[in-house]
Design an enzyme around this catalytic site. Sequence first.
Site, PDB file in Angstrom:
ATOM      1  N   ARG A  95       0.862  -1.181   0.000  1.00  0.00           N
ATOM      2  CA  ARG A  95       0.000   0.000   0.000  1.00  0.00           C
ATOM      3  C   ARG A  95       0.897   1.229   0.000  1.00  0.00           C
ATOM      4  NH1 ARG A  95      -2.962  -3.119  -1.652  1.00  0.00           N
ATOM      5  NH2 ARG A  95      -4.787  -4.046  -0.677  1.00  0.00           N
ATOM      6  N   GLU A 112      -2.226   7.982  -4.385  1.00  0.00           N
ATOM      7  CA  GLU A 112      -2.661   7.518  -5.695  1.00  0.00           C
ATOM      8  C   GLU A 112      -3.966   8.191  -6.107  1.00  0.00           C
ATOM      9  OE1 GLU A 112      -2.973   3.146  -7.044  1.00  0.00           O
ATOM     10  OE2 GLU A 112      -1.277   3.173  -5.685  1.00  0.00           O
ATOM     11  N   HIS A 116       0.553   0.487 -10.738  1.00  0.00           N
ATOM     12  CA  HIS A 116      -0.281  -0.370  -9.887  1.00  0.00           C
ATOM     13  C   HIS A 116      -0.757  -1.599 -10.668  1.00  0.00           C
ATOM     14  CE1 HIS A 116      -2.916  -0.196  -6.065  1.00  0.00           C
ATOM     15  NE2 HIS A 116      -2.705  -1.437  -6.415  1.00  0.00           N
TER      16      HIS A 116
END
Length: 187
Positions: A105, A134, A152
Site C-alpha cells: 500500500r 494515488e 499499480h
Amino acid sequence: MLGKCIQGATLGIIGLGQIGEAMARRGAAFGMNIIYTAHSDKDTTGIDSINPNTSPTKRVTTEELIARSDVISLHCPLTDETRHILDKDAFGKMKSGVYIVNTARGACIDERALVEALNSGKVAGAGLDVYENEPLIEEELYGMENVVLLPHIGSAATKTRINMTALAVENIELVLSGKEPKTPVTQ
C-alpha cells in the site's frame, strides 16, 4: 552497467502473508538471507529448505529489520501501525545503499521522506507499484534514475486476475449465505 549482488544480502520483508512468503522464496532462491516482521511467527521450513547456503528465515522487530536489511520489501496491509512505517526516522536508521520495494500500500511509505533518502544516497533505489496519494505521485520521483515506477499493475497476470475474481465470488457467496467471508476486509 554494474549492479549490486544480492547473493548473501539480507532481504527484509514487512508482512509475511502469502505474497510476502512468495517473495521470501524468491529471495532465498537467489541466496538472500531472509528476515521478516509479521503479527505472528510463521513456519518457514519451506522457505529455509530452498537454499541450504542461506541463514534460516527469522522473525525480527521492525526496528531490527530496518537496521539490518539490504533490501526492504513491503507486503503488509495499510493500518495505523503500518502507515508511514518507512518515514524519515526509519530511513535514517537504514544501512546506506538499501533498496526499497513497495507492492503493498502506498501510504506505508512517506514519499517525501523517500525522495530525500534517494537524493542523499541513503536509499540506493526504489521499485514502487503503489503510491501514497494515488493516483498522484511525488513529482520528483518521475525524473529519478534510481526509481522504477509501475502503474499499480503488480497483479496484472491472467491467472492472478482469474484467481482474484474467483476469490471475490467465493466471498460474496459466503456472505450472502450468512457465513463469514474467507478474506474479510479490515478497516
